[in-house]
Design an enzyme around this catalytic site. Structure first.
Site, mmCIF file in Angstrom:
data_model
loop_
_atom_site.group_PDB
_atom_site.id
_atom_site.type_symbol
_atom_site.label_atom_id
_atom_site.label_comp_id
_atom_site.label_asym_id
_atom_site.label_seq_id
_atom_site.Cartn_x
_atom_site.Cartn_y
_atom_site.Cartn_z
ATOM 1 N N LYS A 1 30.869 36.054 37.370
ATOM 2 C CA LYS A 1 31.644 36.992 36.554
ATOM 3 C C LYS A 1 30.675 38.029 35.982
ATOM 4 O O LYS A 1 29.652 37.669 35.402
ATOM 5 C CB LYS A 1 32.322 36.233 35.418
ATOM 6 C CG LYS A 1 33.018 37.133 34.408
ATOM 7 C CD LYS A 1 33.804 36.303 33.410
ATOM 8 C CE LYS A 1 34.460 37.175 32.367
ATOM 9 N NZ LYS A 1 35.409 36.455 31.538
HETATM 10 C C1 R5P Z 1 31.974 36.016 27.800
HETATM 11 O O1 R5P Z 1 31.172 36.011 26.887
HETATM 12 C C2 R5P Z 1 33.174 35.175 27.691
HETATM 13 O O2 R5P Z 1 33.513 34.484 28.852
HETATM 14 C C3 R5P Z 1 34.280 36.017 27.190
HETATM 15 O O3 R5P Z 1 35.020 35.280 26.299
HETATM 16 C C4 R5P Z 1 35.162 36.608 28.248
HETATM 17 O O4 R5P Z 1 34.486 36.705 29.452
HETATM 18 C C5 R5P Z 1 35.504 37.966 27.915
HETATM 19 O O5 R5P Z 1 36.531 38.470 28.727
HETATM 20 P P1 R5P Z 1 36.990 39.937 28.367
HETATM 21 O O6 R5P Z 1 35.731 40.769 28.305
HETATM 22 O O7 R5P Z 1 37.842 40.389 29.511
HETATM 23 O O8 R5P Z 1 37.705 39.878 27.064
#
Ligand code: R5P
Length: 300
Positions: A203
């Protein structure tokens, strides 16, 4: 009980038809074992090798994030539109109905808060507990260039080894410290390192220019985070450009659950990722689903 003496000779052996040996099409995954492939095929659609994951793990370092104050109320209705749910074990056990039949990508690293140095993580879930929770994949943050780079790489390697023992794939998450730039050079380095160290998918963030090179240089699938809340047209355009530049989908959180109409937004994101819709068409869908959502709220 079957009588061995009455057993008939089998007839349908198709001796002229070679046994099928289909290729597993998910990028970089063809040499994995059956259980690993089966779990990955639950997360990434076998039709197009893409996924819309819903990330709701933010509380592990920032507490009751806007939109996640009550996961049981706000997130449960969205799960039907997600291909997988990225979540902590605490939120899963306390707030998600076990009848939920979607794959869980279990947040398995943490140990710091927003009040401290973010890269200072450790492994927070024993593999036995991940198996007990029926996790489909494990997620671990890796801070390339961060203060605790070395320890976070150690966490990734340990989680990959533990997961491999049980046929559970690992998603590495590239955490980017405030002092670092999320450009193609940095993200190319971070994502490639995660894959080389054994992550089964990664990711990361979308970047412009150069995301196509980041995706091509990473030998396993990439999914993009949404990042901080953007206006809906921008979030949909980012998802569109990411999949067109080689991402295998999204693992989106705030840009879905912080929307005025999260159910409409996750369906619009699906239209981009799975339906190959343009961001403009997906935005039209968002607006029409949003008004239906609002009408049904007024009707209650
Ligand atoms: C990364 O630090 C964590 O997995 C987050 O909680 C998540 O990836 C964030 O997703 P988004 O940036 O789409 O809110």
């Amino acid at each position: 009980m079957a009588d061995a003496q009455e057993m008939q000779d089998g007839k349908n052996f198709y001796p002229d038809v070679p046994q099928s040996c289909p290729e597993f099409l998910l990028k970089g995954s063809n040499s994995l074992d059956w259980g690993m492939k089966n779990r990955l095929a639950r997360i990434f659609s076998p039709d197009n090798c893409r996924t819309v994951m819903l990330a709701v793990d933010h509380g592990y370092f920032q507490g009751p994030t806007t939109g996640l104050e009550r996961i049981d109320i706000t997130i449960t209705p969205l799960i039907q539109y997600a291909d997988a749910l990225m979540i902590t074990r605490g939120a899963l056990r306390s707030s998600i109905p076990p009848e939920m039949n979607k794959p869980v990508v279990l947040r398995s690293s943490g140990g710091q808060s927003i009040l401290k140095e973010l890269s200072n993580e450790r492994i927070t879930v024993d593999i036995e507990d991940a198996v007990r929770l029926n996790a489909t994949a494990l997620a671990v943050q890796v801070y390339i260039g961060g203060v605790h780079e070395h320890e976070s790489i150690g966490n990734l390697v340990e989680i990959v080894d533990n997961g491999n023992r049980h046929g559970i794939p690992t998603m590495a998450v590239t955490g980017v410290g405030k002092e670092l730039v999320r450009d193609a050079k940095y993200l190319g380095l971070a994502t490639r390192m995660c894959a080389e160290l054994g992550a089964h998918f990664v990711k990361t963030y979308y970047c412009e220019p150069g995301f196509a090179r980041v995706a091509a240089g990473c030998p396993v699938p990439l999914v993009i985070a949404g990042g901080k809340k953007l206006p809906e047209p921008e979030a949909l355009a980012m998802a569109y450009r990411a999949v067109n530049d080689g991402a295998a989908g999204v693992d989106m959180g705030r840009n879905i659950f912080q929307c005025e109409a999260p159910m409409a937004m996750i369906q619009a994101v699906r239209a981009v990722v799975h339906g190959e819709e343009t961001p403009e068409k997906a935005l039209d869908l968002y607006h029409s689903l949003k008004s239906t959502e609002e009408r049904s709220q007024y009707a209650q």
